[in-house]
Motif scaffolding. Sequence first.
Motif, PDB file in Angstrom:
ATOM      1  N   ASN A   1       0.824  -1.205   0.000  1.00  0.00           N
ATOM      2  CA  ASN A   1       0.000   0.000   0.000  1.00  0.00           C
ATOM      3  C   ASN A   1       0.858   1.256   0.000  1.00  0.00           C
ATOM      4  N   ALA A   2       2.148   1.089   0.239  1.00  0.00           N
ATOM      5  CA  ALA A   2       3.057   2.227   0.326  1.00  0.00           C
ATOM      6  C   ALA A   2       3.600   2.571  -1.057  1.00  0.00           C
ATOM      7  N   LYS A   3       3.631   3.842  -1.356  1.00  0.00           N
ATOM      8  CA  LYS A   3       4.131   4.335  -2.636  1.00  0.00           C
ATOM      9  C   LYS A   3       5.656   4.415  -2.586  1.00  0.00           C
ATOM     10  N   ASP A   4       6.301   4.012  -3.675  1.00  0.00           N
ATOM     11  CA  ASP A   4       7.750   4.172  -3.774  1.00  0.00           C
ATOM     12  C   ASP A   4       8.068   5.625  -4.120  1.00  0.00           C
ATOM     13  N   VAL A   5       8.960   6.217  -3.336  1.00  0.00           N
ATOM     14  CA  VAL A   5       9.359   7.605  -3.537  1.00  0.00           C
ATOM     15  C   VAL A   5      10.847   7.622  -3.832  1.00  0.00           C
ATOM     16  N   THR A   6      11.257   8.516  -4.720  1.00  0.00           N
ATOM     17  CA  THR A   6      12.658   8.616  -5.135  1.00  0.00           C
ATOM     18  C   THR A   6      13.235   9.975  -4.735  1.00  0.00           C
TER      19      THR A   6
ATOM     20  N   ILE B   1       3.731  -4.569   8.056  1.00  0.00           N
ATOM     21  CA  ILE B   1       3.188  -3.807   9.178  1.00  0.00           C
ATOM     22  C   ILE B   1       2.845  -2.389   8.712  1.00  0.00           C
ATOM     23  N   LEU B   2       3.754  -1.786   7.954  1.00  0.00           N
ATOM     24  CA  LEU B   2       3.490  -0.444   7.436  1.00  0.00           C
ATOM     25  C   LEU B   2       2.365  -0.461   6.411  1.00  0.00           C
TER      26      LEU B   2
ATOM     27  N   ALA C   1      -3.217   1.038   5.230  1.00  0.00           N
ATOM     28  CA  ALA C   1      -4.611   0.678   4.938  1.00  0.00           C
ATOM     29  C   ALA C   1      -5.551   1.155   6.048  1.00  0.00           C
ATOM     30  N   ASP C   2      -5.119   0.992   7.293  1.00  0.00           N
ATOM     31  CA  ASP C   2      -5.968   1.344   8.439  1.00  0.00           C
ATOM     32  C   ASP C   2      -6.145   2.850   8.612  1.00  0.00           C
ATOM     33  N   HIS C   3      -5.157   3.623   8.183  1.00  0.00           N
ATOM     34  CA  HIS C   3      -5.151   5.062   8.464  1.00  0.00           C
ATOM     35  C   HIS C   3      -5.001   5.893   7.187  1.00  0.00           C
TER      36      HIS C   3
ATOM     37  N   PRO D   1       6.728  -4.050  16.373  1.00  0.00           N
ATOM     38  CA  PRO D   1       5.362  -4.521  16.139  1.00  0.00           C
ATOM     39  C   PRO D   1       4.431  -3.364  15.781  1.00  0.00           C
ATOM     40  N   LYS D   2       3.349  -3.694  15.093  1.00  0.00           N
ATOM     41  CA  LYS D   2       2.383  -2.690  14.644  1.00  0.00           C
ATOM     42  C   LYS D   2       1.890  -1.834  15.800  1.00  0.00           C
ATOM     43  N   GLN D   3       1.516  -2.461  16.915  1.00  0.00           N
ATOM     44  CA  GLN D   3       0.947  -1.679  18.015  1.00  0.00           C
ATOM     45  C   GLN D   3       1.958  -0.703  18.592  1.00  0.00           C
TER      46      GLN D   3
END
Length: 108
Positions: free
Chosen positions: A3-8, A41-42, A47-49, A95-97
């Motif tokens: 879900n994370a975009k690749d940034v250069t 995890i990221l 997705a959650d936020h 961890p995610k939490q």
Amino acid sequence: MSNAKDVTDSSFEADVLQSDKPVIVDFWAEWCGPCRMLSPILDDIAADHADKVNVVKVNVDDNPSISAKYGITSIPAVYVFQGGEVAAKSIGAKPKQVLEQEFAAFLG
């Protein structure tokens, strides 16, 4: 799929520094085991936020300029940028939490 975009180096300013939302930036590398553990995890946090933050990834091997600018010496390094400035940092796989607690001010 992430879900994370690749940034250069060339897109960092537009995607991160000029964002109207806080941006969680994952500084990572292909060969980094803890980075691979942190990636899903990221993705979950993204997705959650999605309405509160953007989550992006910067490959430190492919983008040495931006990594050097922010003094990335240990990975995974997760930085939160808000208003073009570093607002929070987390080094290492967690961890995610734990990440959600560390970045609660930006996810709320």
